[in-house]
Design an enzyme around this catalytic site. Structure first.
Site, short mmCIF file in Angstrom:
data_model
loop_
_atom_site.label_atom_id
_atom_site.label_comp_id
_atom_site.label_asym_id
_atom_site.label_seq_id
_atom_site.Cartn_x
_atom_site.Cartn_y
_atom_site.Cartn_z
N LYS A 242 7.93 -51.30 2.57
CA LYS A 242 7.89 -51.80 1.19
C LYS A 242 9.30 -52.12 0.75
O LYS A 242 10.27 -51.53 1.24
CB LYS A 242 7.30 -50.74 0.25
CG LYS A 242 6.69 -51.32 -1.01
CD LYS A 242 5.45 -52.14 -0.70
CE LYS A 242 4.46 -52.17 -1.80
NZ LYS A 242 3.12 -52.54 -1.38
P1 NAD Z 1 0.54 -58.27 -11.03
O1 NAD Z 1 1.98 -58.25 -11.40
O2 NAD Z 1 -0.11 -59.56 -10.61
O3 NAD Z 1 -0.37 -57.66 -12.22
C1 NAD Z 1 -0.11 -56.45 -12.84
C2 NAD Z 1 -0.95 -56.37 -14.08
O4 NAD Z 1 -0.80 -55.10 -14.69
C3 NAD Z 1 -0.58 -57.40 -15.16
O5 NAD Z 1 -1.74 -57.88 -15.77
C4 NAD Z 1 0.23 -56.57 -16.16
O6 NAD Z 1 0.24 -57.11 -17.47
C5 NAD Z 1 -0.54 -55.28 -16.08
N1 NAD Z 1 0.20 -54.14 -16.60
C6 NAD Z 1 1.52 -53.84 -16.45
N2 NAD Z 1 1.80 -52.73 -17.15
C7 NAD Z 1 0.65 -52.31 -17.72
C8 NAD Z 1 0.31 -51.22 -18.54
N3 NAD Z 1 1.21 -50.32 -18.90
N4 NAD Z 1 -0.98 -51.09 -18.93
C9 NAD Z 1 -1.91 -52.00 -18.57
N5 NAD Z 1 -1.64 -53.07 -17.79
C10 NAD Z 1 -0.37 -53.21 -17.37
O7 NAD Z 1 0.42 -57.17 -9.87
P2 NAD Z 1 -0.76 -57.03 -8.81
O8 NAD Z 1 -0.35 -57.78 -7.60
O9 NAD Z 1 -2.06 -57.30 -9.46
O10 NAD Z 1 -0.62 -55.49 -8.46
C11 NAD Z 1 -1.25 -54.48 -9.22
C12 NAD Z 1 -1.30 -53.19 -8.40
O11 NAD Z 1 -2.01 -53.45 -7.19
C13 NAD Z 1 0.07 -52.64 -7.97
O12 NAD Z 1 -0.02 -51.24 -7.92
C14 NAD Z 1 0.22 -53.18 -6.56
O13 NAD Z 1 1.12 -52.40 -5.77
C15 NAD Z 1 -1.20 -53.07 -6.07
N6 NAD Z 1 -1.53 -53.92 -4.93
C16 NAD Z 1 -1.37 -55.27 -4.98
C17 NAD Z 1 -1.71 -56.03 -3.88
C18 NAD Z 1 -1.62 -57.52 -3.89
O14 NAD Z 1 -2.09 -58.17 -2.95
N7 NAD Z 1 -1.09 -58.15 -4.95
C19 NAD Z 1 -2.18 -55.41 -2.71
C20 NAD Z 1 -2.35 -54.05 -2.70
C21 NAD Z 1 -2.02 -53.31 -3.83
#
Ligand code: NAD
Length: 438
Positions: free
Chosen positions: A128
């Site tokens: 990461k």
């Molecule tokens: P992203 O940046 O696209 O979206 C994050 C979302 O969370 C946004 O809508 C943001 O406004 C919201 N957010 C931020 N702070 C917040 C709060 N305090 N309360 C409520 N909502 C809040 O990120 P993502 O890619 O969707 O990732 C989200 C999670 O999923 C992370 O933990 C990431 O590590 C995990 N993840 C992502 C992927 C991927 O393929 N993108 C894969 C595995 C895991």
């Protein structure tokens, strides 16, 4: 240095006693990751050799670099890349941008990537990375220069068969394209397979953008079958409306499930009769945030976790379900779409309250699984179609869930510890077979 020599040195130089061993990775998130590892390792009676070899990251890179702002000023930034284990093949994991990105955070996330890949049977160790910055305050040009410089800084440790980055929070196809181009410029030819999550025209795969959110739904279908919960009749609350949360909401809405709450960092939206996710997506496309959406009750971003429902989907940030709010959750099941959303203390409370938790290493593994498909296609110079990608994804996630439930039955434990146990058994067996060099 031999172990005996190390002991002598420690005894004869009291100053060295004050150097805390293994504290480099310290962070709240890293404590959660190591607590989970310790619980599974203890249950498995894991040999101390493998506790040492798997308990801390093998390799970490910290870089400080300058980025020229549009104003002409120079911003000094810190970036990271952590590779948790080198035993399983190349390492794999996303990179993120955010104000709290740290070595400890990346180390925890890298460890979870190892377990995720091992559980899914992917030929990778975990990694990461990220850059500590506030992406919302950076212009497009600044973000591009930041991404290109970060990519260049990582060259000593990455490569298409060494370490393959991917998107994570606040990074996506655009950043992957810049990253791939920078690496390719340095190598003198196009190297599509250096990152996954790229645009399809640049060697990306169809289905990667939706893979994590869709994977959450595939896992949820398998879980609901197992616990006799009718998914289409369930009420679901989702925290986070980004790449993962919005896609999960869309897919659940499409199959007729009742999404009663969603939130992003601006607000939460609640409607006990079910939200119109298509209308909300149109709202976000025009306004960039949930706040102000007229056809639902508006709450705070974290309040959606406590809405009365059957299924809670944390899909935003880490450490959102804590000892403070865990007693107030009113659901049967938590499916961790985000990485590390549940603290160690909250995990205990949920277990005691009989709330099932589908752990992150299974629930959000759709992303890295389709990233693996993308990498395979890049190496093969051959593209699969969307149905192919989705069917293979569904099959792999269901097989992983079956491994988790088998291990839970065999070991008499919860799904998180079972998932980690499957992964730890696999990686420690590989480490045993490879032995120690020299
Ligand atoms: P992203 O940046 O696209 O979206 C994050 C979302 O969370 C946004 O809508 C943001 O406004 C919201 N957010 C931020 N702070 C917040 C709060 N305090 N309360 C409520 N909502 C809040 O990120 P993502 O890619 O969707 O990732 C989200 C999670 O999923 C992370 O933990 C990431 O590590 C995990 N993840 C992502 C992927 C991927 O393929 N993108 C894969 C595995 C895991």
């Amino acid at each position: 240095m031999a172990a005996d020599d190390a002991t002598v040195t420690d005894e004869t130089d009291p100053a060295l006693d004050s150097v805390p061993s293994g504290k480099e990775w310290d962070s709240e998130l890293y404590s959660i990751a190591t607590d989970q590892f310790t619980r599974a390792a203890t249950l498995l009676e894991l040999d101390p050799e493998f506790r040492t070899r798997l308990g801390e990251p093998r390799r970490s890179l910290v870089v400080n670099f300058p980025v020229r702002m549009d104003s002409g000023e120079v911003l000094g930034l810190t970036g990271y890349r952590v590779q948790h284990t080198l035993t399983m093949g190349p390492t794999k994991g996303g990179f993120r941008y955010g104000p709290d990105v740290s070595l400890g955070e990346c180390s925890a996330l890298a460890m979870w990537m190892t377990w995720k890949c091992a559980l899914l049977g992917l030929p990778y160790g975990g990694a990461k990375g990220g850059v500590r910055c506030t992406p919302s305050q950076l212009s497009l040009g600044e973000l591009e220069r930041l991404t290109r410089r970060y990519a260049a800084e990582l060259i000593p440790v990455i490569g298409p068969d060494r370490d393959i980055p991917a998107p994570d929070m606040a990074t996506g196809e655009r950043e992957m394209a810049w990253f791939m181009d920078t690496y390719s410029q340095m190598m003198g030819h196009s190297v599509f397979e250096i990152v996954t999550g790229k645009p399809v025209t640049l060697g990306g795969t169809v289905g990667r953008r939706e893979a994590t959110g869709l994977g959450v739904v595939y896992v949820l279908e398998a879980v609901c079958e197992r616990i006799n919960l009718e998914l289409r009749e369930a009420r679901i609350a989702i925290q986070g409306f980004g790449n993962v949360g919005a896609v999960a909401a869309r897919e659940l809405y499409a199959i007729g499930a009742r999404v009663v709450a969603v939130s992003d960092r601006s607000a939460g939206l609640v409607d006990p009769d079910g939200l119109d996710i298509a209308a909300i997506e149109r709202w976000v496309a025009g306004h960039e945030a949930l706040t102000g959406y007229p056809d639902a009750q508006e709450t705070g971003p974290a309040d959606v976790l406590e809405v009365e429902c059957e299924i809670v989907v944390p899909a935003a940030l880490e450490r959102q379900i804590t000892e403070d709010n865990a007693p107030r959750l009113k659901c049967e099941l938590v499916i961790e779409a985000a990485n590390g959303p549940t603290t160690t203390e909250a995990d205990v409370i949920l277990r005691e309250r009989g709330i099932l938790v589908v752990p992150d290493v299974l629930a959000n593994a759709g992303g890295v699984t389709v990233s693996y498909f993308e990498w395979v296609q890049d190496h093969q110079r051959y593209s699969w179609d969307e149905l192919d990608v989705q069917e293979r994804l569904r099959r792999q996630l269901r097989a992983a869930f079956a491994r988790v439930t088998d291990a839970a039955d065999r070991l008499g434990t919860d799904w998180r510890t079972a998932a980690l146990s499957v992964a730890i058994e696999r990686v420690s067996e590989a480490a045993r077979l490879r032995g120690i060099y020299p």
